[in-house]
Design a protein around this motif. Sequence first.
Motif, PDB file in Angstrom:
ATOM      1  N   GLU A 124     -75.508  -7.631  -1.845  1.00 11.28           N
ATOM      2  CA  GLU A 124     -75.361  -6.203  -2.136  1.00 11.28           C
ATOM      3  C   GLU A 124     -74.696  -6.019  -3.498  1.00 11.28           C
ATOM      4  OE1 GLU A 124     -73.340  -2.319  -0.067  1.00 11.28           O
ATOM      5  OE2 GLU A 124     -74.145  -3.908   1.229  1.00 11.28           O
ATOM      6  N   GLY A 125     -75.222  -5.089  -4.253  1.00 13.52           N
ATOM      7  CA  GLY A 125     -74.671  -4.802  -5.571  1.00 13.52           C
ATOM      8  C   GLY A 125     -75.216  -5.686  -6.674  1.00 13.52           C
ATOM      9  N   LYS A 126     -75.983  -6.682  -6.303  1.00 15.62           N
ATOM     10  CA  LYS A 126     -76.605  -7.567  -7.296  1.00 15.62           C
ATOM     11  C   LYS A 126     -78.084  -7.208  -7.355  1.00 15.62           C
ATOM     12  CE  LYS A 126     -73.042 -10.241  -8.133  1.00 15.62           C
ATOM     13  NZ  LYS A 126     -72.464 -10.440  -9.444  1.00 15.62           N
ATOM     14  N   ASN A 127     -78.569  -6.996  -8.525  1.00 17.39           N
ATOM     15  CA  ASN A 127     -79.989  -6.671  -8.706  1.00 17.39           C
ATOM     16  C   ASN A 127     -80.618  -7.673  -9.660  1.00 17.39           C
ATOM     17  OD1 ASN A 127     -80.219  -4.327  -7.032  1.00 17.39           O
ATOM     18  ND2 ASN A 127     -78.981  -3.251  -8.547  1.00 17.39           N
ATOM     19  N   TYR A 128     -80.601  -8.917  -9.232  1.00 12.59           N
ATOM     20  CA  TYR A 128     -81.161  -9.975 -10.057  1.00 12.59           C
ATOM     21  C   TYR A 128     -82.635  -9.704 -10.330  1.00 12.59           C
ATOM     22  CZ  TYR A 128     -76.978 -12.602  -8.811  1.00 12.59           C
ATOM     23  OH  TYR A 128     -75.677 -13.012  -8.638  1.00 12.59           O
ATOM     24  N   LEU A 129     -83.060  -9.984 -11.575  1.00 10.44           N
ATOM     25  CA  LEU A 129     -84.473  -9.891 -11.921  1.00 10.44           C
ATOM     26  C   LEU A 129     -85.131 -11.213 -11.577  1.00 10.44           C
ATOM     27  CD1 LEU A 129     -84.604  -8.004 -15.334  1.00 10.44           C
ATOM     28  CD2 LEU A 129     -85.277  -7.183 -13.071  1.00 10.44           C
ATOM     29  N   VAL A 130     -86.254 -11.123 -10.858  1.00 10.75           N
ATOM     30  CA  VAL A 130     -86.965 -12.294 -10.371  1.00 10.75           C
ATOM     31  C   VAL A 130     -88.273 -12.427 -11.149  1.00 10.75           C
ATOM     32  CG1 VAL A 130     -88.050 -13.354  -8.358  1.00 10.75           C
ATOM     33  CG2 VAL A 130     -85.982 -11.952  -8.074  1.00 10.75           C
ATOM     34  N   GLY A 131     -88.498 -13.580 -11.727  1.00 12.30           N
ATOM     35  CA  GLY A 131     -89.751 -13.858 -12.418  1.00 12.30           C
ATOM     36  C   GLY A 131     -90.729 -14.539 -11.479  1.00 12.30           C
ATOM     37  N   THR A 132     -91.998 -14.169 -11.572  1.00 13.12           N
ATOM     38  CA  THR A 132     -93.044 -14.783 -10.747  1.00 13.12           C
ATOM     39  C   THR A 132     -94.324 -14.912 -11.562  1.00 13.12           C
ATOM     40  OG1 THR A 132     -93.932 -12.686  -9.925  1.00 13.12           O
ATOM     41  CG2 THR A 132     -92.159 -13.704  -8.627  1.00 13.12           C
TER      42      THR A 132
END
Length: 167
Positions: free
Chosen positions: A103-111
């Motif tokens: 919660e509170g982390k909005n990591y950007l995920v590459g795919t």
Amino acid sequence: MATNAQFPPYEFYDGEKIVGIDAEMASAIADKLDKKLVIDDMEFDAIITSVQTGKSDFGMAGMTVTEERLANISFSSSYATGIQSVIVPENSEITSVDDLYAEGKNYLVGTQKGTTGDIYAEEDFGADRVMKYASGNEAVQALITGKVDCVIIDNEPAKAYVAANNK
């Protein structure tokens, strides 16, 4: 054969030639059928369309069987089991997949667009947190340059990308 030759060890370039597990299997199939194998490298999400339209006779690209894909094309028996891995840079605060849900982390995920990792990431984290790239290599380059916090990709290519980039 339609493929995306950015997926070692299944298909990748060795100089000008596409090699790898899928390329070897396709060559054996072509030999058995007394046909000449021509490998067409394209974006991953174009493979199904290429087969549907008759541009390609078949596709091999480490593709996971899904209900949506089954509605459009037929699959052979599975010959590999894909396990998804998360690649992060050294010293990342992401130490397990559970951290991506914090919660509170909005990591950007590459795919890589259209892959199993892409499907899972968008379902789990939402489209706004997923950066889609044309190839796994592009996703890994985005990780190296800090444009994304992690990359979700099949385990075997993940190992190859980590070994090649040593980051």
